[in-house]
Design a protein around this motif. Structure first.
Motif, mmCIF file in Angstrom:
data_model
loop_
_atom_site.group_PDB
_atom_site.id
_atom_site.type_symbol
_atom_site.label_atom_id
_atom_site.label_comp_id
_atom_site.label_asym_id
_atom_site.label_seq_id
_atom_site.Cartn_x
_atom_site.Cartn_y
_atom_site.Cartn_z
ATOM 1 N N UNK A 49 0.811 -1.221 0.000
ATOM 2 C CA UNK A 49 0.000 0.000 0.000
ATOM 3 C C UNK A 49 0.845 1.273 0.000
ATOM 4 N N UNK A 50 2.134 1.144 0.189
ATOM 5 C CA UNK A 50 3.016 2.311 0.276
ATOM 6 C C UNK A 50 3.284 2.896 -1.104
ATOM 7 N N UNK A 51 3.444 4.209 -1.130
ATOM 8 C CA UNK A 51 3.855 4.938 -2.322
ATOM 9 C C UNK A 51 4.975 5.878 -1.890
ATOM 10 N N UNK A 52 6.137 5.834 -2.537
ATOM 11 C CA UNK A 52 7.243 6.689 -2.102
ATOM 12 C C UNK A 52 6.831 8.156 -1.965
ATOM 13 N N UNK A 53 7.198 8.733 -0.835
ATOM 14 C CA UNK A 53 6.984 10.153 -0.534
ATOM 15 C C UNK A 53 5.513 10.570 -0.482
ATOM 16 N N UNK A 54 4.607 9.614 -0.454
ATOM 17 C CA UNK A 54 3.185 9.961 -0.427
ATOM 18 C C UNK A 54 2.417 9.146 0.606
ATOM 19 N N UNK A 55 2.497 7.835 0.514
ATOM 20 C CA UNK A 55 1.797 6.971 1.469
ATOM 21 C C UNK A 55 2.850 6.199 2.260
ATOM 22 N N UNK A 56 2.912 6.491 3.545
ATOM 23 C CA UNK A 56 3.877 5.888 4.457
ATOM 24 C C UNK A 56 3.155 4.818 5.270
ATOM 25 N N UNK A 57 3.793 3.694 5.490
ATOM 26 C CA UNK A 57 3.159 2.594 6.205
ATOM 27 C C UNK A 57 4.112 2.011 7.236
ATOM 28 N N UNK A 58 3.524 1.336 8.209
ATOM 29 C CA UNK A 58 4.305 0.616 9.212
ATOM 30 C C UNK A 58 3.438 -0.503 9.770
ATOM 31 N N UNK A 59 4.084 -1.568 10.178
ATOM 32 C CA UNK A 59 3.410 -2.667 10.865
ATOM 33 C C UNK A 59 4.400 -3.242 11.856
ATOM 34 N N UNK A 60 3.895 -3.707 12.966
ATOM 35 C CA UNK A 60 4.785 -4.266 13.973
ATOM 36 C C UNK A 60 4.026 -4.968 15.066
ATOM 37 N N UNK A 61 4.781 -5.352 16.086
ATOM 38 C CA UNK A 61 4.220 -5.997 17.260
ATOM 39 C C UNK A 61 4.568 -5.125 18.459
ATOM 40 N N UNK A 62 3.592 -4.898 19.302
ATOM 41 C CA UNK A 62 3.832 -4.103 20.499
ATOM 42 C C UNK A 62 4.798 -4.844 21.427
ATOM 43 N N UNK A 63 5.646 -4.085 22.100
ATOM 44 C CA UNK A 63 6.539 -4.665 23.101
ATOM 45 C C UNK A 63 5.955 -4.528 24.501
ATOM 46 N N UNK A 64 4.975 -3.651 24.650
ATOM 47 C CA UNK A 64 4.328 -3.454 25.946
ATOM 48 C C UNK A 64 3.433 -4.660 26.264
ATOM 49 N N UNK A 65 3.230 -4.908 27.546
ATOM 50 C CA UNK A 65 2.469 -6.087 27.950
ATOM 51 C C UNK A 65 0.964 -5.953 27.704
ATOM 52 N N UNK A 73 10.765 13.440 7.866
ATOM 53 C CA UNK A 73 12.173 13.339 7.488
ATOM 54 C C UNK A 73 12.363 12.961 6.021
ATOM 55 N N UNK A 74 11.287 12.564 5.360
ATOM 56 C CA UNK A 74 11.369 12.184 3.954
ATOM 57 C C UNK A 74 11.846 13.382 3.136
ATOM 58 N N UNK A 75 12.724 13.107 2.186
ATOM 59 C CA UNK A 75 13.325 14.177 1.382
ATOM 60 C C UNK A 75 12.281 15.081 0.714
ATOM 61 N N UNK A 76 11.188 14.512 0.271
ATOM 62 C CA UNK A 76 10.160 15.295 -0.418
ATOM 63 C C UNK A 76 9.428 16.262 0.513
ATOM 64 N N UNK A 77 9.375 15.953 1.802
ATOM 65 C CA UNK A 77 8.584 16.771 2.730
ATOM 66 C C UNK A 77 9.438 17.585 3.703
ATOM 67 N N UNK A 78 10.712 17.268 3.806
ATOM 68 C CA UNK A 78 11.585 17.940 4.775
ATOM 69 C C UNK A 78 11.547 19.462 4.638
ATOM 70 N N UNK A 79 11.544 19.971 3.414
ATOM 71 C CA UNK A 79 11.566 21.437 3.221
ATOM 72 C C UNK A 79 10.268 22.111 3.667
ATOM 73 N N UNK A 80 9.156 21.359 3.659
ATOM 74 C CA UNK A 80 7.877 21.914 4.116
ATOM 75 C C UNK A 80 7.712 21.792 5.630
ATOM 76 N N UNK A 81 8.463 20.899 6.222
ATOM 77 C CA UNK A 81 8.269 20.565 7.636
ATOM 78 C C UNK A 81 9.530 20.808 8.453
ATOM 79 N N UNK A 82 10.257 21.876 8.141
ATOM 80 C CA UNK A 82 11.547 22.122 8.790
ATOM 81 C C UNK A 82 11.443 22.254 10.311
ATOM 82 N N UNK A 83 10.430 22.912 10.802
ATOM 83 C CA UNK A 83 10.292 23.108 12.245
ATOM 84 C C UNK A 83 9.242 22.178 12.855
ATOM 85 N N UNK A 84 8.743 21.245 12.066
ATOM 86 C CA UNK A 84 7.677 20.354 12.523
ATOM 87 C C UNK A 84 8.182 19.348 13.549
ATOM 88 N N UNK A 85 7.422 19.226 14.606
ATOM 89 C CA UNK A 85 7.628 18.183 15.608
ATOM 90 C C UNK A 85 6.302 17.445 15.705
#
Length: 165
Positions: A17-33, A53-65
């Motif tokens: 489902x991922x698309x470079x610089x547009x759709x970001x995805x992640x999957x994992x297992x929780x470590x918490x109980x 942090x993606x190169x395409x968005x870094x310039x738009x999100x320089x001060x973004x936290x």
């Protein structure tokens, strides 16, 4: 199916489902109980940092936290499990800013999204930053964004589309 096999298949399916610089995805297992919404929000925060942090968005999100876990929790709305696959497929397929532009073929996204939802099971919980009651989006970035997050209490899956005009 073993938890390790579920994790492997979740990662494979969500990666479709991922698309470079547009759709970001992640999957994992929780470590918490005993993970709950704050632990899911922490994983969302990590994905927001990856997108920023993606190169395409870094310039738009320089001060973004990314928002705090508490703020992310407040921005999330529950989504019914039967709505999750079509929502996920749409997030991966339809561009937020240019709805006529497609990131993926609908069939590919539909199949992968259906598999992701199937792997988390009928009791999986799903969350989005869309508020259907008022047709609004609780933005998680200064850009246009759309998020879907799901968990079965052991595994999690995230999909985030970012767009800008």
């Amino acid at each position: 199916m073993t938890p390790d096999r579920i994790l492997t298949e979740l990662r494979e399916s969500v990666a479709e489902l991922a698309t470079p610089s547009r759709v970001f995805v992640a999957a994992g297992r929780f470590t918490e109980s005993d993970p709950d919404l704050p632990e899911l929000a922490a994983r969302i925060r990590e994905l927001l940092a990856v997108a920023a942090a993606d190169e395409a968005w870094r310039r738009f999100l320089t001060a973004y936290v990314p928002p705090s876990v508490r703020e992310i929790c407040a921005d999330l709305e529950p989504l019914e499990p039967y709505e999750a696959a079509p929502f996920l497929a749409g997030l991966a397929t339809v561009d937020l800013y240019w709805p006529t532009h497609r990131h993926l073929p609908a069939e590919v996204a539909g199949r992968a999204a259906g598999r992701v939802v199937e792997l988390l099971g009928p009791d999986g919980s799903w969350w989005t930053n869309h508020d259907a009651a008022c047709a609004a989006v609780n933005g998680l970035t200064p850009l246009m964004d759309s998020l879907l997050a799901g968990t079965d209490g052991e595994h999690f899956v995230l999909a985030l589309q970012v767009a800008d005009d």
